[in-house]
Every structure is written in C-alpha cells, then in structure tokens.
Design an enzyme around this catalytic site. Structure first.
Site, PDB file in Angstrom:
ATOM      1  CB  SER A  40      -0.677  -0.161   1.286  1.00 38.35           C
ATOM      2  OG  SER A  40      -2.023   1.123   1.631  1.00 38.35           O
ATOM      3  CE  LYS A  50       5.743   6.088  11.898  1.00 40.36           C
ATOM      4  NZ  LYS A  50       7.118   5.189  10.731  1.00 40.36           N
ATOM      5  CB  SER A  57       6.258  10.021  11.253  1.00 44.16           C
ATOM      6  OG  SER A  57       4.681  10.849  11.005  1.00 44.16           O
ATOM      7  CB  THR A 114      -1.332   6.662   1.945  1.00 43.46           C
ATOM      8  OG1 THR A 114      -1.399   6.903   3.475  1.00 43.46           O
ATOM      9  CG2 THR A 114       0.186   6.984   1.311  1.00 43.46           C
ATOM     10  CE1 TYR A 169       2.638   6.515  12.327  1.00 43.63           C
ATOM     11  CE2 TYR A 169       2.958   8.766  13.136  1.00 43.63           C
ATOM     12  CZ  TYR A 169       2.724   7.865  12.726  1.00 43.63           C
ATOM     13  OH  TYR A 169       3.252   7.514  10.847  1.00 43.63           O
TER      14      TYR A 169
HETATM   15  N1  LIG Z   1       0.463   9.020   5.097  1.00 44.32           N
HETATM   16  C1  LIG Z   1       0.892  10.008   5.877  1.00 44.32           C
HETATM   17  O1  LIG Z   1       0.908  11.200   5.587  1.00 44.32           O
HETATM   18  C2  LIG Z   1       1.681   8.984   6.392  1.00 44.32           C
HETATM   19  C3  LIG Z   1       3.598  10.695   7.196  1.00 44.32           C
HETATM   20  C4  LIG Z   1       4.499   9.978   7.477  1.00 44.32           C
HETATM   21  C5  LIG Z   1       4.464   9.048   7.814  1.00 44.32           C
HETATM   22  N2  LIG Z   1       3.971   7.927   7.246  1.00 44.32           N
HETATM   23  C6  LIG Z   1       4.522   6.357   7.830  1.00 44.32           C
HETATM   24  O2  LIG Z   1       5.069   6.153   6.139  1.00 44.32           O
HETATM   25  C7  LIG Z   1       4.837   4.123   6.230  1.00 44.32           C
HETATM   26  C8  LIG Z   1       3.977   3.769   5.254  1.00 44.32           C
HETATM   27  O3  LIG Z   1       2.308   4.482   5.402  1.00 44.32           O
HETATM   28  P1  LIG Z   1       1.502   5.006   4.538  1.00 44.32           P
HETATM   29  O4  LIG Z   1       0.862   6.153   4.668  1.00 44.32           O
HETATM   30  O5  LIG Z   1       2.040   3.825   2.945  1.00 44.32           O
HETATM   31  O6  LIG Z   1       0.006   3.689   4.930  1.00 44.32           O
HETATM   32  P2  LIG Z   1      -0.359   2.014   4.303  1.00 44.32           P
HETATM   33  O7  LIG Z   1      -1.187   3.132   2.712  1.00 44.32           O
HETATM   34  O8  LIG Z   1      -1.377   2.522   5.363  1.00 44.32           O
HETATM   35  O9  LIG Z   1       0.553   1.586   4.386  1.00 44.32           O
HETATM   36  C9  LIG Z   1       1.303   0.728   5.500  1.00 44.32           C
HETATM   37  C10 LIG Z   1       1.335  -0.319   5.094  1.00 44.32           C
HETATM   38  O10 LIG Z   1       1.589  -0.466   6.395  1.00 44.32           O
HETATM   39  C11 LIG Z   1       1.952  -1.596   5.869  1.00 44.32           C
HETATM   40  N3  LIG Z   1       1.315  -3.356   7.871  1.00 44.32           N
HETATM   41  C12 LIG Z   1       0.716  -2.266   8.731  1.00 44.32           C
HETATM   42  N4  LIG Z   1       0.452  -3.245   9.375  1.00 44.32           N
HETATM   43  C13 LIG Z   1       1.450  -3.875   9.447  1.00 44.32           C
HETATM   44  C14 LIG Z   1       1.384  -5.409  10.264  1.00 44.32           C
HETATM   45  N5  LIG Z   1       1.057  -6.010  11.335  1.00 44.32           N
HETATM   46  N6  LIG Z   1       2.310  -6.159   9.682  1.00 44.32           N
HETATM   47  C15 LIG Z   1       2.659  -6.288   8.430  1.00 44.32           C
HETATM   48  N7  LIG Z   1       2.215  -5.359   7.235  1.00 44.32           N
HETATM   49  C16 LIG Z   1       1.831  -4.119   8.065  1.00 44.32           C
HETATM   50  C17 LIG Z   1       0.683  -2.193   5.203  1.00 44.32           C
HETATM   51  O11 LIG Z   1       0.648  -3.584   4.873  1.00 44.32           O
HETATM   52  P3  LIG Z   1      -0.924  -4.622   4.819  1.00 44.32           P
HETATM   53  O12 LIG Z   1      -1.652  -4.041   4.614  1.00 44.32           O
HETATM   54  O13 LIG Z   1      -0.712  -5.759   3.600  1.00 44.32           O
HETATM   55  O14 LIG Z   1      -0.384  -5.512   6.400  1.00 44.32           O
HETATM   56  C18 LIG Z   1       1.044  -1.411   4.497  1.00 44.32           C
HETATM   57  O15 LIG Z   1       1.354  -2.363   3.505  1.00 44.32           O
HETATM   58  C19 LIG Z   1       4.068   4.028   7.737  1.00 44.32           C
HETATM   59  O16 LIG Z   1       5.305   4.227   8.431  1.00 44.32           O
HETATM   60  C20 LIG Z   1       4.169   5.591   7.901  1.00 44.32           C
HETATM   61  O17 LIG Z   1       3.990   6.155   9.620  1.00 44.32           O
HETATM   62  C21 LIG Z   1       2.716   8.214   6.649  1.00 44.32           C
END
Ligand SMILES: NC(=O)c1ccc[n+]([C@@H]2O[C@H](COP(=O)([O-])OP(=O)(O)OC[C@H]3O[C@@H](n4cnc5c(N)ncnc54)[C@H](OP(=O)(O)O)[C@@H]3O)[C@@H](O)[C@H]2O)c1
Length: 253
Positions: free
Chosen positions: A15, A153, A136, A184, A149
């Site tokens: 994702s 981070k 983050s 996302t 959270y």
């Molecule tokens: N989106 C934002 O605004 C934002 C901002 C700052 C930082 N981040 C960071 O960026 C990273 C990616 O986030 P994203 O925005 O791409 O979110 P996302 O679309 O929700 O993707 C999260 C990913 O983490 C995996 N995941 C979650 N729980 C898991 C578990 N228990 N075991 C294995 N895999 C797991 C999910 O895989 P499955 O569903 O296949 O388990 C998914 O592929 C994260 O570390 C998040 O904290 C995001």
C-alpha cells in the site's frame, strides 16, 4: 551504492508509500522482496515488478527472526532494507487500550528494529548496503492527538541516526525519510481522516523518490516536502516560540 541488481526488501509494500517505493526501486533495476500481509495486493505488485512476495504480520515481533531467515534462504543476500510499514493511531492518549499501545509500538518501532538487527549480518556482508527508515514529521515536532505515534517515530529516528554513527566505518549506510502528510490509506486505516486544510497531502511517489535517493546511499535524511525542516529548526532554536505556535495552530492531523 548501485541499485541495479540489488536485492531490496520493502516492508509495507502492499500500500501507499511502500507500493510507490517498490515501483521506483523496480525502475532503478532492483530485485524486490515485497513484504506485507495483503497477499492479493502483494501478488499484483509482484506481477508488475517481477518482485517476490513474503507475507507476515509485523505485530508478531517474535516471528521476525523467522522472517529474516525466510528472506535469507530464498534470496541469499540483502543489499537494501526499506523499513516502511507502519500504523497510525489518532485520538486522545487516554482512550488508547493496552492492545492499541502494543500494536503501535510493535509495528512502528520494535519490528523495524528487530528486522534490522536480524538482517544486519547479511547487510554487513555486502560490499555496499543501505537501510532506510520511513519515520514521520510527527516524530520531529510532536503532535497532539498522536502522542504515542509521534513518540515511536521519534524513537525510530534516533535509533536510525545512532546506528548511522555506529556503522559509519562500515559499508552499510543508514538514512531516514521524514514525510509530512501523504495521500495514502494511512488515515482511513487509523480510523480518523486527515481533515486539516494545510499542509495539503503529497503523493506517495514523491516520498518514494526520496526513499530511493536515501537507499542509494550518502544521505542521512530527506524531508518530504523539504520545507518541513523549517518547523523542526524553529523547534530546536526557539522551543518556547514553537510551543506557543503549536498550541495555537497545532492539533492532530
Ligand atoms: N501517510 C502519511 O501521511 C504518512 C506520513 C508520515 C509517515 N508515514 C509513514 O509512512 C509509512 C507508510 O505509510 P502509508 O502512508 O503508505 O500507509 P498505508 O497506505 O496504510 O500502508 C501501510 C503499510 O504498512 C503495512 N502494515 C501495517 N501493519 C502491518 C503489520 N502488522 N504487519 C505487516 N505490515 C503491516 C501495510 O501492509 P498490509 O496491509 O499488507 O498489512 C501497508 O502496506 C508508515 O510507516 C507511516 O507511519 C505516513
């Protein structure tokens, strides 16, 4: 380091930022190991990129040595590890259950630390290798409604920097990518949509480009977008002013 032909493990590849990172690493010529829980999505991504799927729940931190062993036995080597998988939690801290706390700490902090520990001997064995942590901006500024959270981070961020110092004389490069708000499923999954008017969410591919730059080595950190370093600078230089502004304009995302 050369990404062409490198074996790159991407967690959270099913994702958002992880999928975008896998696509960019594929364009750079890397051989992908795609990790997550959603087998259907991972399989579809593997078909697009020629990657291989490894599934598992990172909340099960006791299973991480077995995950590392599976990667080792199936792929032989690891050149790049992108610790991207993560989960959010938004709301008042007092409303978190013990189970919520465990999941947020385990998936966002313990799992990437343990996976890095388990794969470090393999990475050290390579002529050049890199580990990228997706942290983050919340971990650098502190965010109301995202206390735990933000804390995990921040922990991951400092872990990465400390490890970077520790491994400075080795061929393993460590870096972090510090995203702001990214478009996302993260917000839907945490159960609270992003409702602020600014900053506007940026694309996952923009973050992925930064991940690839850090994976290529030589960069300790990349903010995406770059202007995010300014609030961090203000917090470091005039913390009292920062606190006043954060109390006035802050709040959860
Ligand atoms: N989106 C934002 O605004 C934002 C901002 C700052 C930082 N981040 C960071 O960026 C990273 C990616 O986030 P994203 O925005 O791409 O979110 P996302 O679309 O929700 O993707 C999260 C990913 O983490 C995996 N995941 C979650 N729980 C898991 C578990 N228990 N075991 C294995 N895999 C797991 C999910 O895989 P499955 O569903 O296949 O388990 C998914 O592929 C994260 O570390 C998040 O904290 C995001």
């Amino acid at each position: 380091m050369r990404l062409r032909g490198a074996v790159a493990v991407v967690t959270g590849a099913s994702s958002g930022i992880g999928t975008a990172t896998a696509l960019r690493l594929h364009q750079a010529g890397a051989r992908l190991v795609l990790h997550g829980r959603d087998t259907a999505r991972l399989t579809a991504l593997a078909e697009r990129t020629g990657g291989r799927v490894v599934t598992g729940d990172l909340a099960d931190v006791a299973g991480i040595p077995a995950l590392a062993e599976e990667i080792r036995s199936r792929f032989g080597t690891v050149d790049v590890l992108v610790n991207n998988a993560g989960v959010g939690w938004a709301g008042r801290f007092g409303e978190m259950t013990a189970q919520d706390v465990r999941r947020v700490v385990d998936v966002n902090l313990t799992a990437p630390v343990e996976l890095t520990r388990a794969l470090l001997p393999d990475l050290l064995d390579r002529p050049a290798a890199s580990v990228v942590f997706v942290t983050s901006i919340a971990g650098r500024t502190a965010v109301a409604g995202e206390a735990l959270y933000s804390a995990v981070k921040a922990g991951l961020d400092v872990f990465a920097e400390s490890l970077r110092f520790e491994l400075a004389a080795s061929a393993v490069d460590i870096g972090v990518v510090v995203p702001g708000v990214v478009d996302t499923e993260f917000f839907a999954r945490r159960g609270k949509p992003y409702e602020r008017r600014s900053p506007r969410p940026i694309s996952a591919l923009r973050v992925a480009d930064a991940v690839v730059r850090v994976a290529a080595g030589g960069r300790a950190e990349q903010y995406v977008p770059r202007w995010l370093r300014w609030p961090v600078l203000v917090r470091g230089m005039v913390p009292g002013v920062y606190r006043l502004l954060a109390t006035r304009f802050g709040g959860s995302g």
